[in-house]
Design a protein around this motif. Structure first.
Motif, mmCIF file in Angstrom:
data_model
loop_
_atom_site.group_PDB
_atom_site.id
_atom_site.type_symbol
_atom_site.label_atom_id
_atom_site.label_comp_id
_atom_site.label_asym_id
_atom_site.label_seq_id
_atom_site.Cartn_x
_atom_site.Cartn_y
_atom_site.Cartn_z
ATOM 1 N N GLU A 1 0.822 -1.213 0.000
ATOM 2 C CA GLU A 1 0.000 0.000 0.000
ATOM 3 C C GLU A 1 0.856 1.264 0.000
ATOM 4 O OE1 GLU A 1 -3.300 -0.117 -0.256
ATOM 5 O OE2 GLU A 1 -3.147 -2.311 -0.343
ATOM 6 N N GLY A 2 2.157 1.101 -0.167
ATOM 7 C CA GLY A 2 3.056 2.255 -0.183
ATOM 8 C C GLY A 2 3.306 2.847 1.192
ATOM 9 N N GLU A 3 3.121 2.038 2.229
ATOM 10 C CA GLU A 3 3.262 2.518 3.607
ATOM 11 C C GLU A 3 4.414 1.795 4.306
ATOM 12 O OE1 GLU A 3 0.326 3.299 7.432
ATOM 13 O OE2 GLU A 3 -0.057 1.600 6.113
ATOM 14 N N SER A 4 5.175 2.541 5.076
ATOM 15 C CA SER A 4 6.229 1.951 5.896
ATOM 16 C C SER A 4 5.594 1.547 7.218
ATOM 17 C CB SER A 4 7.364 2.953 6.121
ATOM 18 O OG SER A 4 8.356 2.395 6.950
ATOM 19 N N TYR A 5 5.278 0.258 7.350
ATOM 20 C CA TYR A 5 4.449 -0.213 8.460
ATOM 21 C C TYR A 5 4.903 -1.586 8.948
ATOM 22 C CZ TYR A 5 0.384 -2.024 10.972
ATOM 23 O OH TYR A 5 -0.431 -2.571 11.926
ATOM 24 N N ILE A 6 4.911 -1.754 10.265
ATOM 25 C CA ILE A 6 5.077 -3.085 10.857
ATOM 26 C C ILE A 6 4.379 -3.078 12.220
ATOM 27 C CG2 ILE A 6 7.296 -2.592 11.999
ATOM 28 C CD1 ILE A 6 6.527 -5.922 10.290
ATOM 29 N N SER A 7 3.681 -4.133 12.525
ATOM 30 C CA SER A 7 3.066 -4.257 13.850
ATOM 31 C C SER A 7 4.099 -4.790 14.845
ATOM 32 C CB SER A 7 1.867 -5.199 13.792
ATOM 33 O OG SER A 7 2.290 -6.535 13.550
ATOM 34 N N TYR A 8 3.890 -4.506 16.098
ATOM 35 C CA TYR A 8 4.755 -5.055 17.140
ATOM 36 C C TYR A 8 4.767 -6.584 17.068
ATOM 37 C CZ TYR A 8 5.531 -0.802 20.010
ATOM 38 O OH TYR A 8 5.924 0.416 20.495
ATOM 39 N N ALA A 9 3.604 -7.170 16.789
ATOM 40 C CA ALA A 9 3.502 -8.630 16.760
ATOM 41 C C ALA A 9 4.348 -9.237 15.653
ATOM 42 C CB ALA A 9 2.040 -9.036 16.596
ATOM 43 N N ASP A 10 4.271 -8.664 14.445
ATOM 44 C CA ASP A 10 5.062 -9.203 13.337
ATOM 45 C C ASP A 10 6.549 -8.890 13.502
ATOM 46 O OD1 ASP A 10 2.922 -10.414 12.114
ATOM 47 O OD2 ASP A 10 2.532 -8.764 10.729
ATOM 48 N N TYR A 11 6.863 -7.759 14.115
ATOM 49 C CA TYR A 11 8.267 -7.449 14.428
ATOM 50 C C TYR A 11 8.840 -8.514 15.364
ATOM 51 C CZ TYR A 11 12.303 -4.825 16.250
ATOM 52 O OH TYR A 11 13.574 -4.432 16.640
ATOM 53 N N SER A 12 8.056 -8.935 16.344
ATOM 54 C CA SER A 12 8.513 -9.958 17.286
ATOM 55 C C SER A 12 8.801 -11.265 16.565
ATOM 56 C CB SER A 12 7.465 -10.174 18.378
ATOM 57 O OG SER A 12 7.279 -9.002 19.132
ATOM 58 N N ILE A 13 7.958 -11.617 15.611
ATOM 59 C CA ILE A 13 8.191 -12.824 14.815
ATOM 60 C C ILE A 13 9.515 -12.702 14.070
ATOM 61 C CG2 ILE A 13 7.388 -14.164 12.829
ATOM 62 C CD1 ILE A 13 4.524 -13.410 13.689
ATOM 63 N N ALA A 14 9.737 -11.546 13.441
ATOM 64 C CA ALA A 14 10.973 -11.326 12.686
ATOM 65 C C ALA A 14 12.189 -11.434 13.586
ATOM 66 C CB ALA A 14 10.930 -9.963 12.011
ATOM 67 N N LEU A 15 12.116 -10.865 14.780
ATOM 68 C CA LEU A 15 13.274 -10.883 15.670
ATOM 69 C C LEU A 15 13.592 -12.296 16.143
ATOM 70 C CD1 LEU A 15 14.289 -8.238 18.223
ATOM 71 C CD2 LEU A 15 14.353 -10.652 18.903
ATOM 72 N N VAL A 16 12.571 -13.062 16.503
ATOM 73 C CA VAL A 16 12.843 -14.431 16.950
ATOM 74 C C VAL A 16 13.284 -15.302 15.771
ATOM 75 C CG1 VAL A 16 11.918 -16.455 18.134
ATOM 76 C CG2 VAL A 16 11.281 -14.166 18.905
ATOM 77 N N ASP A 17 12.770 -15.031 14.583
ATOM 78 C CA ASP A 17 13.296 -15.706 13.383
ATOM 79 C C ASP A 17 14.790 -15.455 13.240
ATOM 80 O OD1 ASP A 17 10.841 -16.757 12.667
ATOM 81 O OD2 ASP A 17 10.459 -15.308 11.062
ATOM 82 N N GLU A 18 15.213 -14.216 13.487
ATOM 83 C CA GLU A 18 16.629 -13.881 13.370
ATOM 84 C C GLU A 18 17.449 -14.606 14.434
ATOM 85 O OE1 GLU A 18 20.329 -12.475 12.439
ATOM 86 O OE2 GLU A 18 18.505 -12.491 11.212
#
Length: 212
Positions: free
Chosen positions: A177-194
């Motif tokens: 949608e052309g927006e710089s967006y991330i939810s706290y929940a999905d950020y947490s998934i990304a961090l634990v993936d890392e």
């Protein structure tokens, strides 16, 4: 893995703790006030970030720094990270993953201007962004095995968990949608993936997600 989370009762730290625990990791909450931790099954280490010593950190595979400085004390983003670095430089086998900011990301593909230098960047957020950028530079100069994860510009504490995100490097990302967006929940998934995948050792990277 054995994971210590500093700031585990903050809004972001709590979600990271829940995500890591749900995946079966051995998680320790490194917090100042144990009464704030609702899940009594989680191991607690009662410490202020400035009081954490090398012996407290020994034995952890990963330390997550989810510390958030209070308004008016934004310089603690620098001093707290320096304090952690001083201890972790004695533990080269332990990773440090920092919950970072978006202000130091570049706003253009040519990398000529950072987000916090753009005309529309809120003045109220500049002290935090400036100090988090200083902290990132200190981290880059250290010998610690670090990773710094910057969210998107709109870091939404109330957004949904979609389980999906895209990764980038030093430039702000946009979603469909052309927006710089991330939810706290999905950020947490990304961090634990890392934590599990170890794809960005001694790197800063960023993530973007979709609203749902």
């Amino acid at each position: 893995m054995k994971i210590g989370i500093i700031g585990a009762t903050g809004r972001q730290g709590r979600l990271i703790l829940e995500e890591a625990h749900a995946r079966g990791h051995e998680v320790t909450a490194i917090i100042r006030n144990p009464a704030k931790l609702a899940d009594k099954q989680i191991t607690i280490m009662e410490r202020d970030i400035f009081d954490v010593q090398v012996e407290d950190l020994r034995g952890f595979d990963v330390i997550v720094d989810a510390f958030n400085a209070s308004a008016g004390m934004e310089e603690e983003h620098v001093t707290s990270l320096q304090s952690l670095i001083d201890e972790l430089e004695h533990l080269p086998e332990t990773r440090l993953i920092v919950v970072g900011g978006a202000g130091s990301l570049y706003a253009d593909p040519g990398k000529t201007i950072r987000v916090m230098e753009t005309a529309n960047f809120p003045e109220a957020y500049k002290p935090t962004a400036t100090n988090m950028a200083k902290a990132l530079n200190i981290l880059k100069e250290s010998t610690v095995n670090w990773t710094y994860l910057s969210p998107s510009a709109f870091f939404d504490p109330n957004g949904n968990r979609t389980g999906k995100y895209a990764e980038g490097a030093d430039t702000l990302l946009l979603n469909s949608e052309g927006e710089s967006y991330i939810s706290y929940a999905d950020y947490s998934i990304a961090l634990v993936d890392e934590i599990e995948r170890k794809r960005h050792l001694r790197q800063r990277y960023t993530v973007v997600g979709e609203r749902q």
